[in-house]
Design a protein around this motif. Sequence first.
Motif, PDB file in Angstrom:
ATOM      1  N   TYR A 194      20.507   2.986   0.763  1.00  0.00           N
ATOM      2  CA  TYR A 194      20.274   1.556   0.966  1.00  0.00           C
ATOM      3  C   TYR A 194      20.094   0.842  -0.376  1.00  0.00           C
ATOM      4  CZ  TYR A 194      17.918  -2.803   1.937  1.00  0.00           C
ATOM      5  OH  TYR A 194      17.567  -4.126   1.942  1.00  0.00           O
ATOM      6  N   LEU A 195      19.255   1.413  -1.241  1.00  0.00           N
ATOM      7  CA  LEU A 195      19.007   0.774  -2.537  1.00  0.00           C
ATOM      8  C   LEU A 195      20.273   0.720  -3.388  1.00  0.00           C
ATOM      9  CD1 LEU A 195      15.475   2.196  -3.372  1.00  0.00           C
ATOM     10  CD2 LEU A 195      16.066  -0.144  -2.702  1.00  0.00           C
TER      11      LEU A 195
ATOM     12  N   GLU B 176      19.865 -11.126  -8.704  1.00  0.00           N
ATOM     13  CA  GLU B 176      19.273 -12.380  -9.167  1.00  0.00           C
ATOM     14  C   GLU B 176      17.820 -12.512  -8.699  1.00  0.00           C
ATOM     15  OE1 GLU B 176      21.861 -15.511  -7.858  1.00  0.00           O
ATOM     16  OE2 GLU B 176      23.499 -14.845  -9.165  1.00  0.00           O
ATOM     17  N   SER B 177      17.558 -12.067  -7.494  1.00  0.00           N
ATOM     18  CA  SER B 177      16.186 -12.120  -6.981  1.00  0.00           C
ATOM     19  C   SER B 177      15.271 -11.184  -7.761  1.00  0.00           C
ATOM     20  CB  SER B 177      16.155 -11.764  -5.494  1.00  0.00           C
ATOM     21  OG  SER B 177      16.839 -12.737  -4.743  1.00  0.00           O
ATOM     22  N   VAL B 178      15.786 -10.026  -8.155  1.00  0.00           N
ATOM     23  CA  VAL B 178      14.994  -9.100  -8.967  1.00  0.00           C
ATOM     24  C   VAL B 178      14.688  -9.729 -10.332  1.00  0.00           C
ATOM     25  CG1 VAL B 178      15.020  -6.860 -10.143  1.00  0.00           C
ATOM     26  CG2 VAL B 178      15.807  -7.033  -7.778  1.00  0.00           C
ATOM     27  N   VAL B 179      15.674 -10.395 -10.912  1.00  0.00           N
ATOM     28  CA  VAL B 179      15.454 -11.093 -12.192  1.00  0.00           C
ATOM     29  C   VAL B 179      14.376 -12.159 -12.027  1.00  0.00           C
ATOM     30  CG1 VAL B 179      16.505 -12.642 -13.898  1.00  0.00           C
ATOM     31  CG2 VAL B 179      17.734 -10.587 -13.136  1.00  0.00           C
ATOM     32  N   GLU B 180      14.431 -12.905 -10.930  1.00  0.00           N
ATOM     33  CA  GLU B 180      13.406 -13.924 -10.666  1.00  0.00           C
ATOM     34  C   GLU B 180      12.017 -13.297 -10.594  1.00  0.00           C
ATOM     35  OE1 GLU B 180      13.474 -17.286 -10.504  1.00  0.00           O
ATOM     36  OE2 GLU B 180      15.547 -17.136 -11.181  1.00  0.00           O
TER      37      GLU B 180
ATOM     38  N   THR C 164      10.890  -1.802 -14.359  1.00  0.00           N
ATOM     39  CA  THR C 164      11.382  -1.951 -12.990  1.00  0.00           C
ATOM     40  C   THR C 164      12.645  -2.799 -12.979  1.00  0.00           C
ATOM     41  OG1 THR C 164       9.137  -1.738 -12.130  1.00  0.00           O
ATOM     42  CG2 THR C 164      10.775  -2.735 -10.668  1.00  0.00           C
ATOM     43  N   LEU C 165      12.641  -3.876 -13.750  1.00  0.00           N
ATOM     44  CA  LEU C 165      13.843  -4.699 -13.882  1.00  0.00           C
ATOM     45  C   LEU C 165      15.017  -3.858 -14.354  1.00  0.00           C
ATOM     46  CD1 LEU C 165      15.291  -7.502 -14.003  1.00  0.00           C
ATOM     47  CD2 LEU C 165      14.470  -7.638 -16.374  1.00  0.00           C
ATOM     48  N   ALA C 166      14.789  -3.053 -15.387  1.00  0.00           N
ATOM     49  CA  ALA C 166      15.860  -2.226 -15.947  1.00  0.00           C
ATOM     50  C   ALA C 166      16.395  -1.223 -14.929  1.00  0.00           C
ATOM     51  CB  ALA C 166      15.354  -1.508 -17.196  1.00  0.00           C
ATOM     52  N   GLU C 167      15.536  -0.702 -14.060  1.00  0.00           N
ATOM     53  CA  GLU C 167      15.986   0.239 -13.034  1.00  0.00           C
ATOM     54  C   GLU C 167      16.968  -0.426 -12.069  1.00  0.00           C
ATOM     55  OE1 GLU C 167      12.752   2.160 -11.000  1.00  0.00           O
ATOM     56  OE2 GLU C 167      11.747   2.602 -12.887  1.00  0.00           O
ATOM     57  N   PHE C 168      16.776  -1.699 -11.811  1.00  0.00           N
ATOM     58  CA  PHE C 168      17.624  -2.392 -10.840  1.00  0.00           C
ATOM     59  C   PHE C 168      18.873  -3.003 -11.461  1.00  0.00           C
ATOM     60  CE2 PHE C 168      13.845  -2.225  -8.172  1.00  0.00           C
ATOM     61  CZ  PHE C 168      14.407  -1.942  -6.943  1.00  0.00           C
ATOM     62  N   VAL C 169      18.774  -3.561 -12.664  1.00  0.00           N
ATOM     63  CA  VAL C 169      19.920  -4.275 -13.225  1.00  0.00           C
ATOM     64  C   VAL C 169      20.554  -3.552 -14.403  1.00  0.00           C
ATOM     65  CG1 VAL C 169      19.010  -6.495 -12.449  1.00  0.00           C
ATOM     66  CG2 VAL C 169      18.560  -5.748 -14.795  1.00  0.00           C
ATOM     67  N   GLY C 170      19.966  -2.459 -14.836  1.00  0.00           N
ATOM     68  CA  GLY C 170      20.480  -1.741 -16.002  1.00  0.00           C
ATOM     69  C   GLY C 170      19.767  -2.211 -17.260  1.00  0.00           C
ATOM     70  N   ARG C 171      19.625  -1.300 -18.207  1.00  0.00           N
ATOM     71  CA  ARG C 171      18.854  -1.591 -19.413  1.00  0.00           C
ATOM     72  C   ARG C 171      19.467  -2.722 -20.232  1.00  0.00           C
ATOM     73  NH1 ARG C 171      14.330  -0.181 -21.482  1.00  0.00           N
ATOM     74  NH2 ARG C 171      14.135   1.439 -19.948  1.00  0.00           N
ATOM     75  N   GLN C 172      20.774  -2.735 -20.389  1.00  0.00           N
ATOM     76  CA  GLN C 172      21.419  -3.764 -21.214  1.00  0.00           C
ATOM     77  C   GLN C 172      21.193  -5.158 -20.630  1.00  0.00           C
ATOM     78  OE1 GLN C 172      25.529  -2.988 -22.026  1.00  0.00           O
ATOM     79  NE2 GLN C 172      25.745  -4.750 -23.379  1.00  0.00           N
ATOM     80  N   ASP C 173      21.395  -5.313 -19.329  1.00  0.00           N
ATOM     81  CA  ASP C 173      21.171  -6.614 -18.697  1.00  0.00           C
ATOM     82  C   ASP C 173      19.695  -6.987 -18.736  1.00  0.00           C
ATOM     83  OD1 ASP C 173      23.846  -6.936 -18.185  1.00  0.00           O
ATOM     84  OD2 ASP C 173      23.714  -6.364 -16.074  1.00  0.00           O
TER      85      ASP C 173
END
Length: 100
Positions: free
Chosen positions: A40-41, A52-56, A67-76
């Motif tokens: 699912y994840l 975008e919601s995770v970034v918010e 946690t942000l990096a886990e979802f969007v990748g370290r570079q982003d």
Amino acid sequence: MGARRVNFRLPAELVEKADVAASVTHSDRTAIVREALRSYLAEVEDDEEFRESVVELYLEDEIGFETLAEFVGRQDAEAVRASRDLLDRGEDVAEDLADL
């Protein structure tokens, strides 16, 4: 990555299906639920609105950088952090100018 024990309720029919799947795959209920959650994840992580919601959440200090990096990748995540830092500095400059 360490494991953490969690407790939650599931509808009886999902538990029964998980138990059948565990029996057929010679696994256990925990492994079935863990794999379902991973699937699912992985699916929602590819959804742009979700990202975008995770970034918010990060920008609102509700989740941390890792946690942000886990979802969007370290570079982003690094780009988002740099943008936030730049915006924060701009707000500080605006406040300083307003005090003049």
